[in-house]
Design an enzyme around this catalytic site. Structure first.
Site: not given
Ligand code: ADP
Length: 403
Positions: A10, A96, A185, A246, A389
């Site tokens: 990743n 990823r 996601h 965010r 993940e």
């Protein structure tokens, strides 16, 4: 011997997270993280999970000028543990990749054409895809003979109907610039919705689930019978829930206002909304543990930030209940969702009319296992389902290359 190991990478702009897994028994052989690549001092933290050094973290602080140097150091660490990347047991390297646009709805072996498409998507994922591309190129140089597989964060969301994915703006402009809701996601939403069905003793096709992935980045999705039908992140991961740094949803006119009235540049506004907003913008902290501590100490600013965070979550639970019509479960996952019992309690409080409730005792249990936290009488199950993940990426990659 059939190779059964998968290396999952990743790659971020200055970091690489990695895990080496053996898919025979789905065990992790090693995990690690390289940070601050390109800075004066980078850090590599590597933990083997088998053999005599199992669980002993080794940290190196030295400079890695680029991803190639970082990955070389990772390869050396793995070799030192007897699980080097030159092993014939390594079946593939899984990457990823954040943005796969509309083309990639499944894990894909990376060819020159696939690489060109990932590059074509850089304008819609300027922060993420370039780092993913660097990671892929570096891994290709390390093992050019191995399949390199891309697993896209957007893939699970490609099943969204057009009416959920399109913004209500001029169609020609939207199409010319590929502006639409893509969602992110996805690997986590796919894994958690499937695991939630399992927890209910059902197949994914039999259930409708609202997944709340609440980490530093946060997103919600509505999953009907195993297929995503709506999600809160949009063209970029900025839309939707209140996140660590965010803003999530806001009136787009805020941006013109900041430009015209506050004299801010596009880059400054981008930084404001992506890095200086959300919980950190509201109260100066983005770690939910610290925010809870401050609330317990009577801090009003932290309390308001928490209320804003919860209010947004409730709005999405309500919206996705309407989108799905019938909801079987709401699943909380990721750092906040898995660990912050007060967030789960507050998000569901007052939603009894929607069939939702949380049992205080069940909610306070700490565990790494998927579990139900709703009382038996509740019409909708509320679940905590730890996401994984890396395991999901490794599973998808292994399924593809071992066919
Ligand atoms: P990322 O989006 O970076 O992958 P994670 O899913 O790891 O994020 O979530 C990180 C966030 O989880 C932290 O910023 C913190 O707010 C929250 N978190 C982690 N552990 C706890 C905890 N024990 N209690 C409350 N919040 C937690």
């Amino acid at each position: 011997m059939t190779p059964t190991r998968i290396l999952v990478l990743n790659s971020g702009s200055s970091s690489v997270k990695y895990q080496l897994l053996d898919m025979r028994d789905r065990t992790r052989l090693a995990v690690g993280l390289v940070e601050k690549i390109g800075e004066d001092t980078s850090a590599l933290a590597h933990t083997p999970l088998l053999g005599e050094n199992a669980g002993r973290k080794r940290v190196q602080e030295t400079r890695f000028a680029d991803h190639a140097e970082a990955l070389k150091a990772v390869a050396e660490e793995l070799t030192a543990d007897g699980i080097g990347l030159d092993s014939p047991e390594l079946a593939a390297i899984g990457h990823r990749v954040v943005h796969g646009g509309l083309k990639f709805s499944a894990p894909t072996v990376i060819t020159d054409e696939v690489m060109a498409e990932i590059e074509r998507l850089v304008p819609v994922a300027p922060l993420h895809n370039p780092a993913n591309i660097t990671g892929i190129k570096t891994a290709q140089a390390l093992r050019p003979d191995l399949p390199q597989v891309a697993v896209f964060d957007t893939a699970f969301h490609t099943t969204m109907p057009e009416y959920a994915a399109r913004y209500a703006i001029d169609v020609e402009t939207a199409d010319a610039h590929r502006i639409r809701r893509y969602g992110f996601h996805g690997t986590s939403h796919a894994y958690v919705s499937r695991k939630t069905a399992e927890l209910l003793g059902k197949t994914p096709e039999e259930v409708n689930v609202i997944v709340l992935h609440l980490g530093n980045g946060a997103s919600a999705s509505a999953v009907a019978g195993g297929r995503c039908v709506d999600t809160s992140m949009g063209l970029t991961p900025l839309e939707g829930l209140v996140m660590g740094t965010r803003s999530g949803d806001l009136d787009p006119a805020v941006i013109f206002h900041l430009e015209r009235v506050a004299g801010m540049s596009t880059d400054e506004i981008d930084t404001l909304l992506n890095k200086k907003s959300g919980l950190v913008g509201l109260c100066g902290d983005n770690d939910m543990r610290e925010i809870r501590r401050r609330i317990d100490a009577g801090d009003k600013q932290a309390a308001l930030a928490f209320e804003i965070y919860i209010h947004r979550l409730k709005k999405y639970i309500g919206a996705y209940s309407a989108v799905l019509g019938k909801v079987d479960a709401v699943a909380f996952t990721a750092g906040v969702g898995e660990n912050a019992a007060p967030v789960r309690e507050a998000a569901v409080a007052g939603l009894e009319e929607l069939g939702l409730a949380v049992d205080a005792d069940l909610n306070s249990v700490r565990s790494d296992e998927p579990r139900l936290i709703s009382p038996e009488y509740a019409r909708v199950a509320v679940a905590v389902v730890p996401t994984d993940e890396e395991l999901e990426i490794a599973t998808q990659v292994y399924d593809l290359v071992s066919k």
